[in-house]
Design an enzyme around this catalytic site. Sequence first.
Site, PDB file in Angstrom:
ATOM      1  N   CYS A   1     -18.541  26.685   9.048  1.00  0.00           N
ATOM      2  CA  CYS A   1     -17.281  26.553   7.625  1.00  0.00           C
ATOM      3  C   CYS A   1     -17.087  27.205   6.408  1.00  0.00           C
ATOM      4  CB  CYS A   1     -18.585  25.256   5.743  1.00  0.00           C
ATOM      5  SG  CYS A   1     -20.723  26.942   6.359  1.00  0.00           S
TER       6      CYS A   1
ATOM      7  N   HIS B   1     -24.213  26.419   2.703  1.00  0.00           N
ATOM      8  CA  HIS B   1     -22.673  25.114   3.291  1.00  0.00           C
ATOM      9  C   HIS B   1     -21.605  25.916   2.136  1.00  0.00           C
ATOM     10  CE1 HIS B   1     -20.374  22.771   5.006  1.00  0.00           C
ATOM     11  NE2 HIS B   1     -19.979  22.192   4.189  1.00  0.00           N
TER      12      HIS B   1
END
Length: 900
Positions: A98, A350
């Site tokens: 990510c 994340h």
Amino acid sequence: MAPRLQLEKAAWRWVETVKPEDIGREHVELSYRVNVPACRRGTCRRNCKGNPNCLVGIGEQAWLGEIDENAFHNIDDPNSERRDKNTFVGLTNLGATCYVNTFLQVWFHNLELRRSLYLCQNPRAQDHNIQLDYEPESICEHLQYLFALLQNSNRRYIDPSGLVKALGLDTGQQQDAQEFSKLFLSLLEDTLSKQKSTTLQNIIQRQFCGQFSYVTVCNQCGRASPLPSRFYELELNIQGHKNLNECITEFLKEEKLDGDNRYFCESCQNKQCATRRIKLHSLPRTLNLQLMRFVFDRTTGHKKKLNTFISFPEQLDMGPFLETPQGSSTCVYELSAVLIHRGVSAYSGHYIAHVKDARTSDWYKFNDEEIEKMEGKKLQLGIEEDIEPLDGFLQRLVDQDNHKFEEWCTEMAEMRRQSVDKGKAKHEEVKELYELLPPYEFVPLEWLKKWLDDSTATKEMDNSLFLCSHGKLHPDKVGEAKRVSMAAAHILYQRYGGGPRLDGSSLCRECVSQRCRVLRLKNQGSSGFLFGEEGYWVGKSSLRSWRQLAMEQLEEDEQETMHGNSEEAMKTFNEDILCTHGGLSILETERRLVPSAVWIKVRAYFPKAPEFTQRQLPCGQCLTLEQEEKDNEAVSKMMAQDQKNQLLNLFQEKNRPLLTKWPQGTDTLFIVPMFFVDEWKKFIRRPTKSSPVSSVGNSLLLCPHGGFMFTYESLINGDFQHVALLWPSEWEVISKLFIVDQAISLHCSGPETATELCWECREGFIFQQQRDLREYTQATIYVRKVIEDKAVVKEAAPELNASSSEAEPEEEKEELPKADGEGESDFSQIMHAFSVAPFDQNLSIEGKGLTDDSASLGSLGVIPESIVCLKADEPIADYAAMDDVYQGEGCFGCSSEVSI
């Protein structure tokens, strides 16, 4: 519907009244259950396997209701993968990538950077055949292709695995996003430096690189020492600050250098106190500010995340922070992207990106494959007119990828259409065929299930497994088949093939007759005698053997094989109901009556079997003994309950007197052997299994002269385990209930006993105890190998086990021969255990050497559980180098007749 077992019994209930020769068509149909009512939908929770007419619960429910096209396929709509009009393209997360995806989206929305990258020359593009699979090689080529797809792809999201692989990133491990940004820009700058165009060579510096210097001023002489440097981002401390301006101000503030941190001044030629600060000289077109949320925690030795709230404006004027004022337009920056880390840990979480569209000023949230427009103006992407048309080669690559995507969409859509068409056709087929109309045919149940399960390919029907030896449907296979209409069967066989077909003519009368004979024989063998015939007693165990032999005879019709198999049983048939006196056993549960016809057939096979008619009475002697045993058990129970009630505290071991503290209120206590108490308790607990105790047996505690064998001190010091103390009231009861050969009592006036102590026998008793310690067999002793009388080392072999006693749990064991009588000498056993020859063995116990080869172990003072030390004369290896040093012991069974 009734369970399968009930259906099975009902199908053959008629055999009780119908002989095999009288079987008709109706009996055959009953056996095959063709007239059992069909189950209606909703009445069965699951399919009735014993009912061939039950066609519910085998998968038909998916086809007989309303049509649901989505149930006919498991293929997602390919258009869900298509990029909607006026939307951006996402990036696939390859596991923990990510942080890569967020930066790629930020850089893609940097229009100048994107436009410049498109201008980079690709020498492989000139002669490359676009029809072949093209794979980018350099970082610049990968980024070109990726940006081209993000711009003009028809896909909703694309796969960045080519670039990630080229960078050598671990897709399963998340990296620090800012660290990745530094390394990637440095790598891209190095790649672009090989371009011929100067503009392209300097694009990274022009876009992201600024200039500052570290300026140190000596407090003593005032000399300033600047250290120029480039930066691609400013790393700002956020701890203790509320907004971005405070963070930048702290970054540029003056730092004092004093104490141990003083500065070496070249003018003064020694360390001086000084001041140091950063001076900004020039700023890049795109200013990257890194908020230092991940800091090192000295207390834990790990990174931690700071969740401090920092506010920042949409416009940032960097003019006041520059060392040399510049034009106002060049110092004001518009916020264009924000990278956000979700998660409380510095080692997980994340990354997402909020990016502003440079042409519409609308903000979007980029979360890997998912892109969401944030609140703001209506999205107007136009047709990318602000970006120059892609290079012809790049556009062809994008067109090729779009063509593949469209082909995939078409293929998936066609597969969905075919699945739906197939499902609709199956829907109509099931509705058409799912009826029961006679005449009928049998088809396999498992085949029907697979036919109704659209996920499996339907094969031709195979009925060969259902056939009996006569080539017809076996009665036992009815539960594995189902009846369908003949018209339906005709269509199924025509479409799918298979066979042989099993219709009404396939019901086997021969198998039904044979089964009828077997069942009638079973019924006769288990229901006593029938039709008023006289019965005969047969042992159940014998009957089980006979039943198997008889069924083999009926099924195989091999009379000779039957006689051969029963030869062994001939000698023992019916002997299981013989008593020890040769009469009929009184155990009725082990025998049963069979009719005369059955017994005559049994006698044909077992002519020497004992014969007992129904009128035969059980053995009279056994009945008498049984009654006597019952009477004795009743008497024993009454006796045990009476004795327990009178001596309840003794049985429950409550309120017991102690020698160590003479109880108050009594001058005398009585003694009985502990053996007597233990045996008495066994009888009380299980009076029908244990014999009642008749005498106390105090003579066990007396010598031949009638003297007591224990002293007061010996009882306190260990001998008390052999006796039990009684209260006078308990002794009075015991004297009445049991035979007492001698009363033994203790007085509180002194340690002497009321029964005179025989000192002569006492000494002999002690001597015998000592002698017993030295004369023994199969006892356990231990041999311990020592090194210089200090270190005890485990060698490769000395793992011993006493062959006649339980070794200690922590001992390592190895089976050795028992050392009894004239067996193997102890020297040899030690040699096998420790690999030390007898002439090299030096044995000792408690420092005393064992040198007499003719003496026994007992005479040398080696009693059970002793530890014998072994010192070997042979050269010893370097034990100091061994890791596993501990006190190793070996044990083995020894005998007083084996000498060392």
